[in-house]
Structures are given as structure tokens and as C-alpha cells.
Design an enzyme around this catalytic site. Structure first.
Site, short mmCIF file in Angstrom:
data_model
loop_
_atom_site.label_atom_id
_atom_site.label_comp_id
_atom_site.label_asym_id
_atom_site.label_seq_id
_atom_site.Cartn_x
_atom_site.Cartn_y
_atom_site.Cartn_z
N HIS A 44 0.86 -1.19 0.00
CA HIS A 44 0.00 0.00 0.00
C HIS A 44 0.90 1.23 0.00
O HIS A 44 2.02 1.19 0.53
CB HIS A 44 -0.86 -0.06 1.27
CG HIS A 44 -1.95 0.95 1.35
ND1 HIS A 44 -1.74 2.26 1.68
CD2 HIS A 44 -3.29 0.83 1.15
CE1 HIS A 44 -2.90 2.91 1.70
NE2 HIS A 44 -3.86 2.06 1.38
N ASP A 54 2.29 -4.76 7.96
CA ASP A 54 1.03 -4.05 7.70
C ASP A 54 -0.09 -5.09 7.80
O ASP A 54 -0.28 -5.91 6.90
CB ASP A 54 1.07 -3.43 6.29
CG ASP A 54 -0.25 -2.77 5.91
OD1 ASP A 54 -0.33 -2.22 4.81
OD2 ASP A 54 -1.22 -2.84 6.70
N GLN A 76 -5.22 -5.71 6.47
CA GLN A 76 -6.15 -6.64 5.82
C GLN A 76 -6.12 -8.02 6.47
O GLN A 76 -6.80 -8.94 6.00
CB GLN A 76 -5.79 -6.78 4.33
CG GLN A 76 -5.86 -5.49 3.54
CD GLN A 76 -7.28 -4.93 3.41
OE1 GLN A 76 -8.25 -5.66 3.57
NE2 GLN A 76 -7.38 -3.64 3.13
N LYS A 97 -11.24 -0.73 9.48
CA LYS A 97 -11.30 -1.93 8.67
C LYS A 97 -11.74 -3.14 9.48
O LYS A 97 -11.95 -4.22 8.92
CB LYS A 97 -9.95 -2.21 8.00
CG LYS A 97 -9.63 -1.22 6.87
CD LYS A 97 -8.37 -1.65 6.14
CE LYS A 97 -8.18 -0.96 4.80
NZ LYS A 97 -7.99 0.47 4.82
N CYS A 126 -4.60 2.35 -3.92
CA CYS A 126 -3.37 2.79 -3.24
C CYS A 126 -2.23 1.80 -3.47
O CYS A 126 -1.42 1.55 -2.57
CB CYS A 126 -3.59 2.97 -1.74
SG CYS A 126 -4.71 4.33 -1.37
#
Lengths: 261, 474
Positions: B183, B260, B263, B286, B429
Site C-alpha cells: 500500500h 502491515d 487486511q 477496517k 493505493c
């Protein structure tokens, strides 16, 4: 002539003769709204389109002047002009070519465009109208699809050519890899092509709010590609003006065309 | 409908309908993570499987997790342009259950007050709830409370590491390894820091299966590598990386790792101790929490040695005219008044997710994600990006795709305007990734546990109609 819907602010006609020719529009007589000055033509706008089936597009009537809706379902894009037809399936109609005895202002064009899209009550009909206008825009050559012509900050790719002609009017050509974006841009340059440079900044994104097809109305963002196109167009017009002033200050007797990539 | 009561120390206890009898208590993350680890994650059904076809899979039928939880999300029950909303943009942001909305409302109605400074009842209660939310985040990922820093979002969390740890630890020639599938928030801060420090960015490419090439990663790790920044789950490719192995390789060369987890945390069990990651970032919005808050996990010993990121109130110990001394983490990195209600809302979201159980959420999303992939891949002229799911290849419950000769923005617009289906179009992104794939943009449908098989079916039918329209139009 009269419009069928009493809430229309003024009667409209469709002129098949544009105010200024633009090489991007494929037919010699593209279709535009103009404000009514002559009573020799008439237009009927249906502002109560048939309710579309929410599931399948081909059950919806298609509100294009040059579209042919097949009774068997399905859509075909014909460039032939329709004359007087069944008005329940057509919202804009050419019956005659009116003589055009004065140039339309940018303000008039914006109003005409807003009225046209306001007449389309279903959002999907606005999408279809944009696609229609996209189909009328001829693509830019590959030689014009340069990075320097690309409008940045957009989720779709847009290429914009801006130039000032010999008489000091602004000329625009545009292309995109998205048909809906191309439709927006087609409308945008119809409004602004041939305008004086000082008219260009007078147009704001809010003027085109009626063309909205689900995009946010406020603020600049990547998804509002055509907002970005408008800003780019305005900025580059300013560049053209500056360039022209510089050229004139050099006392170029020919007053040559100025283009800004 | 899941209803909630609350006890102060143990978090929310939910009265579950019959279909959700197993209650995973928030306080015992380690046993949950062990249970997860003992059953390796794999795709339990795939297109190539000879077991029950996904279309007939009972896990996706009435009574599925999606059907059970859907009533808890009021926003899902509306019409868009005359069609029932089908929300498939969860990778961009998730929807919020009533419990979270009520937690936020209750905060502002009952005890809104600034935290860590007042001595009156409202302030004390707000502080307790805020810190309780921090503990919930910590428990959720098996961390210590002082290792959790609340930020505005995951992007700010990554920037915190970049400016605080990066600027004080990176030297000319040091290498930062990033994948091309990251991202932008995991790329741009490091470009800025690399420019300031003279560090070098190195990028890991994709394999032919369109997943980050961990083999290449292993090859380019060296003693010059000081940091590895990687996604756990790709928001575009849907690939799931073997982070525990990757982190182990990085540590072998003395490099730190920032994961990260935007997700992954909302969709599966994530245990920072098992991963042994040095940093991990996540976004509240999220994972069914409010916008405006995210978090950074950092190992205590690393955070203790980091200078402040933002200066101001709360992060100080003492302030003089010519210098100041700073608080210990996490306060050191939480300057100013935080998003108090939002953090409390995040805590409520974690309660909600925990009561369902992250393993259950993951299992359901795997089934539904595979169903989405199978149905989408059967549509003509559709190209899906990322690896194909199989018994050995894990894939998140999202599909980025393109339709031949139709721009994804046109697809998304028609789906929205004609069918009420919300998907994403653009570069998500991830511009370097799109460039690598040779495309300018893509469409993306992404699921969460409140989506159902019906949502997928409606999306596919709407997509077919959309493709028919544009095909006819051309």
C-alpha cells in the site's frame, strides 16, 4: 413550440449546427442543446421516462437521440438521426435544423446542459446519456496521448489538449480510457470549446452537479476525474493566455497560434 | 440478533443466538492462538475439490455467519438507486455493528471527558474506558498494553515508525526492503526517510502466480538490511504471506520487521508474539470500528528507545522553556487529545469480533471468498489478479479484476447506479503494483463476515448485466 413538462424554465431546441466546429466530434452536425431563439423548430422533452427495470438495462428505454432500442431487448448504437418518433422512448428529438444567428455563451451552454441532465430523473439514464456523448467523441491520436497531456490525480486516464486559435479563442480536445469519463469530458469541452479565455475560469465544478452519476459533489478527489479535467483545463488556459501575452509583447505580427501541452 | 451486556473487567458478554454457541473470551488469547496454530490454515474448499460444490455448501446457506450477523449492521439494510445495497468494498472500510455505534453514542452521551488529566468522575470513567480499549487491542493480538500506541490510522502508525525509529536508526547505505505490492502508506514514508537518511529502498517483485516472491526476498536479505516492511494480506492480490517465516529470516540478518496487518487483523487471528514481529499496524475502521483511530504495536524494548514523533501535551514528563522530558511509551507517542470515543468504539468492535471468534470469521470468509473467486472466474472476459486458491494457496476474501475492454470505473459506476452494488475501482493505493501488472486501474470486490452468498450472487449477476450493457454499447 412547447415543452411537455411545465417546470422547464424555457423552451428548448436542439440545434444540429454547433457554434464552432470541433474536429473531435465525428459528424458534421453534432447534436447540442441551444437556448431557443427561433420558433421554427420544436423540441419535446419527456421528463417522465419509463421506470427502468432495476435489474436489467435492456428493459429500460434508452434516452438517446441517435440510439435505436430494439423491441427484442438490447441496445445498438446507431448514428442515424431520428426524426419524429415515439416520444415515450426518446427524450431529445431533432425535427429541423434551426438557423443559428448568434454565438452561445458559456453560461447558456452550462444551463442547457444542466437542464438536459436534470430532465433525466433516473441516475442510470444520466450514465447512458454520458455514454452517448462519449460515443460522439473521436479518440485522440496516439501521438497526443502523451504523459504531458495527461490530467493527473485521476482514477481514470484522461488526455487533454489545450490551445488558443488565431483569433484568441480556446480550443480543447480530450480523450479517456473510461467511457463515462469521456462522456463528462465531451460535455465539458462542448461548453468550453471556442470560448474566450476569460470565460473559462467562470465555470465551476458545481455548475455540472446535475450531471452527477454517484460521484461526490464536494471537494476534489481522485474519483472526480472530470473535476480534475476542468481544473487542468482552466490552469492550462491561463498558461496559454500568458504565453500569448509573451508572444504579443515580442510584437509577432502574425499573432501565431499558441498551444500548451 | 446478538445482544450485549457488559462486565467491567471481562469485556462484553454477548447473548448469542443458537448458531453461535461457542464464546471466545477476550482475555485468553494465547489458548486461542494455540488452537489456531495447531490447525494449519488452508483452503477448506476449492474449485478443484471433489467435495460439496461451493454453490451448495451449507456453510454459505441460510444460517451462515453472514445471515446471522447481518441484522447487527443497520447500514446494510437500505436501497441504493432503487436496488438493495450490496456492499462489497470492505477492504476500503468495514461497516459497524450496532454495538459499536451504541458504544460511541454512549460515550458522548454519558461520560465524554478528556483523558489522563481530569480528576472528576467523567474524566476517570473516560480514562478507564480508553485504557480498557487499549487492553482489548493488546489482547486481540496477544501484546502488552504498553506496546499498543493509538494513532489516527495505520498510515499514521507507519509514519510514526518511519520518523521516530527510521530517522534515528537508519544510516547511508542501510537497506529497507519493501514489496512492490505494498500500500502507498507502506512505501511513501520510507521514500521520504530514505531520502533524509541515505538509506536505500529495495523492492521484492511478484512470482508468476502474482504473489510477492519470498524466495527473492530471502536472497536480498543481508546484513545491510535494517528493516523489512511487508503486508500480511494484500489488499489487491488477496495473497497471504508466511509472515512468521519471513520475520525469522529478517531477524537472522539483524533486520527489524514492520507488518502491515490492515487486511489481516480484521479477518483472521493475528498473534504478534507468535509472529515475533517488531512492529505491526492496523486500522480500526477496517475491523468494524470507527474511523479516526488505528494502532501501532511495537516491542517494548524498541519503543522505549524511540524518540517522540509528535510533540505536545500528554507525551511529556516535564516541559521547560529550553527543553522537555518525555513520557514512557505508549504516552510518548500519543500527543494531544486522542480520539477517545473512537478508541472506545474500537474496543467495542473487538468485543464484537471476539465473541464471534476470529477463527470462525476466517473460516467463513475463506468459504465465501472462494465462492466469489469461483463465480467471478466463470464470467467471460474477466481477469482476476493474484494467486488462484487451492489447498496450499491461501487467498483473502477479495478479488481485484478487470473486464476486457471496459474500464473498471465504468463497471463500478454502472454497478452502483443500476444495481446498488458497491465495489471499488482505481489503483487501491497500489500504483506500483498496477504498473507492474501493466494496468492503470482495476475493480475490486471485497468481503467481510456479514456478506452472504446472496451478495456474491447478486454481484455476479449485476456484473454480467453490466458487461452485456457495455458490450452492446460498443
Amino acid at each position: 413550440m412547447h415543452c411537455k413538462h411545465s417546470s422547464l424554465p424555457f423552451p428548448l431546441t436542439i440545434s444540429s449546427i454547433p457554434t464552432k466546429s470541433n474536429p473531435q466530434f465525428p459528424t458534421k452536425k453534432p447534436i447540442f442543446f441551444t437556448s431557443l431563439k427561433n420558433s421554427s423548430t420544436f423540441l419535446t422533452i419527456s421528463l417522465t421516462p419509463t421506470k427502468p427495470n432495476p435489474q436489467f438495462y435492456h428493459k429500460n428505454p434508452i434516452f438517446f437521440t441517435s440510439a435505436q432500442y430494439s423491441a427484442n431487448g438490447g441496445y445498438s448504437n446507431s448514428t442515424s438521426r431520428t426524426t419524429k418518433t415515439n416520444l415515450s422512448s426518446v427524450s431529445c428529438l431533432i425535427t429541423e435544423e434551426p438557423p443559428l444567428d448568434e454565438r452561445l455563451s458559456v453560461v447558456d451552454k452550462v444551463q442547457s446542459l444542466s437542464l438536459e441532465f436534470r430532465s433525466l430523473s433516473e441516475p442510470i439514464d444520466r450514465v447512458k446519456r454520458l455514454l452517448h456523448y462519449a460515443s460522439r467523441l473521436s479518440p485522440l491520436n496516439e501521438s497526443s496521448r502523451l504523459q504531458e497531456n495527461q490530467v493527473f490525480g485521476c482514477t481514470t486516464r484522461v488526455w487533454l489538449e489545450v490551445r488558443m486559435d488565431n483569433k484568441g479563442y480556446m480550443r480543447f480536445r480530450v480523450d479517456s480510457d473510461s467511457e463515462i469519463t469521456k462522456g463528462f469530458c465531451s460535455c465539458l469541452i462542448w461548453v468550453l470549446d471556442g470560448a474566450k479565455p476569460e470565460e473559462i475560469p467562470s465555470v465551476t465544478a458545481e455548475d455540472f452537479a446535475d450531471m452527477n452519476v454517484g460521484l461526490p459533489k464536494k471537494g476534489r478527489s481522485r474519483v472526480n476525474t472530470w473535476h480534475n479535467v476542468l481544473f487542468s483545463l482552466q490552469n492550462r488556459t491561463q498558461d496559454c493566455v500568458q504565453e500569448r501575452k509573451r508572444a504579443l509583447s515580442l510584437e509577432d505580427p502574425k499573432g501565431s497560434e499558441v498551444g500548451v501541452k | 440478533m446478538i445482544t450485549t451486556t457488559t462486565t467491567p473487567m471481562e469485556g462484553a458478554i454477548l447473548k448469542l443466538p443458537i448458531g453461535l454457541r461457542t464464546v471466545n473470551r477476550v482475555t485468553n488469547r494465547s489458548s486461542t492462538s494455540l488452537r489456531w496454530r495447531s490447525r494449519p490454515l488452508h483452503v477448506s474448499a476449492s474449485a478443484a475439490s471433489t467435495s460439496t460444490p461451493l454453490v451448495d455448501d451449507p456453510k454459505l446457506g441460510p444460517g451462515s455467519l453472514g445471515h446471522i450477523t447481518r441484522p447487527d449492521f443497520p447500514i446494510l439494510h437500505q436501497e441504493i438507486n432503487g436496488s438493495k445495497l450490496v456492499y462489497l468494498d470492505n477492504a476500503a472500510t468495514s461497516q459497524k455493528p450496532t454495538a459499536v455505534i451504541k458504544a460511541l453514542q454512549n460515550y458522548y452521551e454519558a461520560y465524554n471527558s478528556n483523558v489522563h488529566r481530569g480528576i472528576h468522575y467523567l474524566s476517570a470513567k473516560a480514562t478507564d474506558e480508553y485504557e480498557s480499549a487499549r487492553q482489548k487491542v493488546a489482547n486481540f493480538i496477544n501484546a502488552g498494553a504498553t506496546e499498543i500506541i493509538f494513532t489516527r490510522n495505520a498510515t499514521e502508525a507507519i509514519n510514526l515508525v518511519a520518523y521516530s525509529w527510521g530517522l534515528s536508526n537508519l544510516k547511508p547505505g542501510d537497506e529497507i526492503i519493501i514489496t512492490i505490492a505494498e500500500h502507498h502508506s507502506a512505501i511513501v514514508p520510507w521514500q521520504i526517510v530514505a531520502q533524509k537518511t541515505g538509506a536505500v529502498l529495495k523492492f521484492v517483485n511478484l512470482t508468476e502466480d502474482e504473489v510477492p516472491d519470498v524466495g527473492q526476498l530471502r536472497d536480498i536479505l543481508s546484513r545491510r538490511t535494517k528493516l523489512l516492511v511487508m503486508h500480511h494480506v494484500s489488499n489487491m492480490l488477496a495473497s497471504v504471506l508466511p509472515m512468521d517465516e519471513v520475520i525469522s529470516w529478517a531477524h537472522d540478518v539483524g533486520a527489524k520487521v514492520l507488518v502491515d496487518a490492515c487486511q489481516s487483523v480484521p479477518h483472521m487471528v493475528v498473534d504478534v508474539k507468535n509472529l515475533d514481529t517488531d512492529f505491526l499496524v492496523g486500522s480500526s475502521h477496517k475491523m468494524c470500528g470507527p474511523t479516526g483511530v488505528g494502532f501501532l504495536y511495537g516491542k517494548s524494548e524498541i519503543l522505549s528507545g524511540m524518540p517522540p514523533f509528535l510533540g505536545g501535551g500528554e507525551m511529556i514528563a516535564d516541559v521547560y522553556l529550553d527543553h522537555s522530558t518525555y513520557a514512557e511509551p505508549p504516552s510518548r507517542f500519543e500527543a494531544g487529545t486522542p480520539a477517545i470515543g473512537e478508541a472506545i468504539g474500537l474496543g467495542a468492535a473487538i468485543d464484537y469480533l471476539s465473541e464471534i471468534g476470529m477463527q470462525r470469521i476466517h473460516d467463513y470468509e475463506m468459504e465465501l471468498g472462494n465462492y466469489l473467486y469461483d463465480r467471478l472466474s466463470s464470467v467471460s472476459d474477466v481477469r482476476i489478479y493474484g494467486p488462484a486458491p487451492s489447498r496450499t494457496v491461501k487467498r483473502a476474501a477479495l478479488c481485484s479484476f478487470n473486464v476486457k475492454d471496459v474500464h473498471p470505473t465504468d463497471i463500478a459506476t454502472f454497478l452502483d447506479q443500476q444495481h446498488g452494488v458497491a465495489i471499488r475501482s482505481g489503483h487501491h493505493c497500489a500504483q506500483p503494483l498496477h504498473r507492474h501488472l501493466g494496468i492503470s486501474s482495476s475493480a475490486r470486490a471485497s468481503l467481510h463476515f456479514y456478506n452472504t452468498k446472496d451478495d456474491v450472487d447478486r454481484f455476479i449477476e449485476a456484473l454480467k448485466d453490466t458487461i452485456d450493457f457495455f458490450t452492446s454499447f460498443k
